[in-house]
Write an enzyme that holds these catalytic residues in place. Structure first.
Site, PDB file in Angstrom:
ATOM      1  N   ASP A  62       0.623  -1.179   0.079  1.00  9.87           N
ATOM      2  CA  ASP A  62      -0.017  -0.215  -0.058  1.00  9.87           C
ATOM      3  C   ASP A  62       0.827   1.368  -0.051  1.00  9.87           C
ATOM      4  O   ASP A  62       0.492   2.167  -0.714  1.00  9.87           O
ATOM      5  CB  ASP A  62      -0.844   0.040   1.222  1.00  9.87           C
ATOM      6  N   GLU A  77       1.958  -8.820  11.592  1.00 10.85           N
ATOM      7  CA  GLU A  77       1.567  -8.609  10.229  1.00 10.85           C
ATOM      8  C   GLU A  77       3.108  -8.191   9.494  1.00 10.85           C
ATOM      9  O   GLU A  77       3.409  -8.727   8.394  1.00 10.85           O
ATOM     10  CB  GLU A  77       0.488  -7.342  10.229  1.00 10.85           C
TER      11      GLU A  77
HETATM   12  C1  2M8 Z   1      -3.411  -3.927   3.767  1.00 12.81           C
HETATM   13  O1  2M8 Z   1      -4.409  -3.134   3.259  1.00 12.81           O
HETATM   14  C2  2M8 Z   1      -5.408  -2.645   3.597  1.00 12.81           C
HETATM   15  C3  2M8 Z   1      -6.325  -2.006   2.386  1.00 12.81           C
HETATM   16  O2  2M8 Z   1      -6.516  -3.026   1.324  1.00 12.81           O
HETATM   17  C4  2M8 Z   1      -5.527  -1.537   4.621  1.00 12.81           C
HETATM   18  O3  2M8 Z   1      -4.267  -1.292   5.073  1.00 12.81           O
HETATM   19  O4  2M8 Z   1      -6.487  -0.899   5.061  1.00 12.81           O
HETATM   20  C5  2M8 Z   1      -2.188  -4.448   2.814  1.00 12.81           C
HETATM   21  O5  2M8 Z   1      -1.137  -5.025   3.792  1.00 12.81           O
HETATM   22  C6  2M8 Z   1      -2.856  -5.357   2.106  1.00 12.81           C
HETATM   23  O6  2M8 Z   1      -2.097  -6.198   1.241  1.00 12.81           O
HETATM   24  C7  2M8 Z   1      -3.563  -6.542   2.779  1.00 12.81           C
HETATM   25  O7  2M8 Z   1      -4.309  -7.534   1.842  1.00 12.81           O
HETATM   26  C8  2M8 Z   1      -4.545  -5.944   3.723  1.00 12.81           C
HETATM   27  C9  2M8 Z   1      -5.283  -6.847   4.583  1.00 12.81           C
HETATM   28  O8  2M8 Z   1      -4.262  -7.858   5.306  1.00 12.81           O
HETATM   29  O9  2M8 Z   1      -4.000  -4.942   4.594  1.00 12.81           O
END
Ligand code: 2M8
Length: 436
Positions: free
Chosen positions: A170, A402
């Site tokens: 992101d 994470e």
């Molecule tokens: C993160 O992304 C989300 C948006 O999609 C966020 O930060 O709100 C990223 O690490 C993404 O790659 C991942 O799929 C998601 C959920 O783990 O979190």
């Protein structure tokens, strides 16, 4: 010790499993179903709970749009712990969006094809798994068709992403120069992520303004692909995203051949595949850097930075052996010092590197998993083994976080696990790594 890790990993996946038949990435922080998370989660589940592994894929693919598009978040449930939610994204603006499930109007790396193949490899009852794959595979094929029809605007075999959230990485420094071309309004909204995680480990408020602004533009045009391609200030050919598509093309070819009676689809996939690999090698390899890079289609120039995405093409068999060797040299020189865990998500020698902030430097287990298999397939067994051992050691030391600090020495004074804890894909992929 490994047994304990597996027990803990299963507990996490169980706790994150929801009544609707899908798994959330992490409690509080990410309360819905995410596309590539679901794929990685299904791989872990396949080791001990085939039923839930299948449901994970079904619940994701049930939300597919009529044009083949699969959204990056499916809002199966209501939750106010996440922003932006269904009311912001408004997928219903697109005439072909699912009428049953609300979702976002953006994609995420197309992992589902190779996930199905991996599930078949893991399952003991191959016949049963093949039957299941038979019920789902056409949806994945239609998704690839959507990408090639709507997102390869110059007919190069390379698809674009129109939002950093589509990349999965992101707030990578890769996007910093794109943000400089934009001047979005300062939106007023209530961030939720920073109530779950230390704000120094998450994107800034200004970065969220850029993210929201791109969605506003897409919404103004009802998520029409052609309009997005014409107007989005963010339009990028991403080596990670395209490598996942290519790896999944190969998996679909293999699976359709196993299923029989799908000659036309196989021949179509082979055409896409040949063109994509050719286009990828011709356009995205940077010989001077010794790695693949992103290409900014909106501003017509390569984005010359190295991230863990630069090495993902190994997983899809894209480089020839000579290039693969150059890539591994680059990786070991910049990311692989003895003082570091492999593999930082962004070039640790760059002044844009930030060891604690989300996708600007920390190690992520899903990217390590991709690199482990990629390195192994080219015969870089020792380095692959190190990526695996580093991943296991990080989780053993810190917990199922994470993301993780790549610098070993900071452990003398502080913990190095960041972002959400009890994180689903860290748990699921660790199960797979330990078994391989
Ligand atoms: C993160 O992304 C989300 C948006 O999609 C966020 O930060 O709100 C990223 O690490 C993404 O790659 C991942 O799929 C998601 C959920 O783990 O979190």
């Amino acid at each position: 010790m490994k047994e304990e890790l597996i027990i803990k990993a299963k507990e996490i996946l169980e706790a994150n499993f929801q009544e609707g038949g899908f798994t959330i990435p992490c409690q509080g922080l990410y309360p819905f179903q995410w596309k590539w998370d679901s794929g990685f989660i299904a791989i872990g589940l396949a080791y001990y709970n085939i039923k839930n592994a299948k449901r994970e894929i079904e619940t994701l693919l049930n939300a597919q749009w009529e044009n083949g598009f699969i959204p990056h978040i499916v809002f199966h449930n209501d939750s106010d712990t996440y922003f932006p939610g269904a009311d912001f994204h408004k997928s219903e603006l697109h005439p072909l969006a699912s009428k049953e499930y609300r979702s976002t109007g953006m994609a995420q790396p197309p992992v589902t094809g190779f996930v199905l193949q991996k599930m078949l490899n893991i399952a003991e009852d191959k016949e049963d798994m093949l039957q299941f794959i038979d019920t789902q595979i056409d949806k994945v094929f239609e998704n690839h068709k959507y990408f090639y029809q709507h997102r390869d605007i110059h007919n190069e075999g390379l698809v674009y992403i129109y939002h950093n959230w589509e990349s999965g990485t992101d707030n990578s420094p890769i996007w910093d120069d794109i943000w400089k071309t934009m001047d979005p309004p300062k939106y007023s909204f209530e961030r939720r992520d920073t109530t779950h995680v230390d704000p120094s480990q998450r994107p800034s408020k200004r970065e969220y303004d850029y993210y929201l602004h791109i969605i506003e533009i897409a919404k103004e045009h009802n998520y029409d692909d052609a309009k997005i391609a014409e107007l989005s200030p963010f339009l990028v050919q991403d080596p990670l995203f395209n490598a996942m598509l290519i790896k999944s093309n190969a998996a679909l070819i293999d699976l359709y051949e196993k299923l029989g009676n799908n000659k036309e689809k196989v021949s179509q996939l082979k055409k896409w595949q040949e063109k994509s690999i050719k286009g990828f090698n011709a356009k995205l390899y940077d010989a001077e850097l010794g790695a693949y890079v992103h290409y900014d289609l909106r501003n017509n120039k390569p984005i010359r930075f190295i991230s863990s995405s630069s090495f993902a093409p190994l997983y899809a068999g894209i480089p020839d052996m000579e290039r693969a060797k150059q890539m591994v040299n680059t990786m070991m020189e910049k990311f692989g010092g003895e003082d570091k865990y492999l593999c930082a998500s962004f070039d640790p020698t760059s002044d844009r590197f930030n060891p604690k902030k989300y996708w600007r430097g920390p190690v992520w287990i899903n990217l390590n998993w991709i690199l482990f298999y990629g390195l192994k397939s080219y015969g870089f067994t020792k380095i692959a083994e190190r990526v695996k051992q580093d991943s296991i050691e990080l989780v053993e030391k810190e917990g199922f976080y994470e993301y993780f600090d790549s610098r070993k020495e900071i452990r003398k004074t502080e913990a190095g696990g960041y972002g959400g804890n009890n994180f689903s894909w860290s748990a699921a992929l660790l199960i797979d790594l330990i078994n391989n």
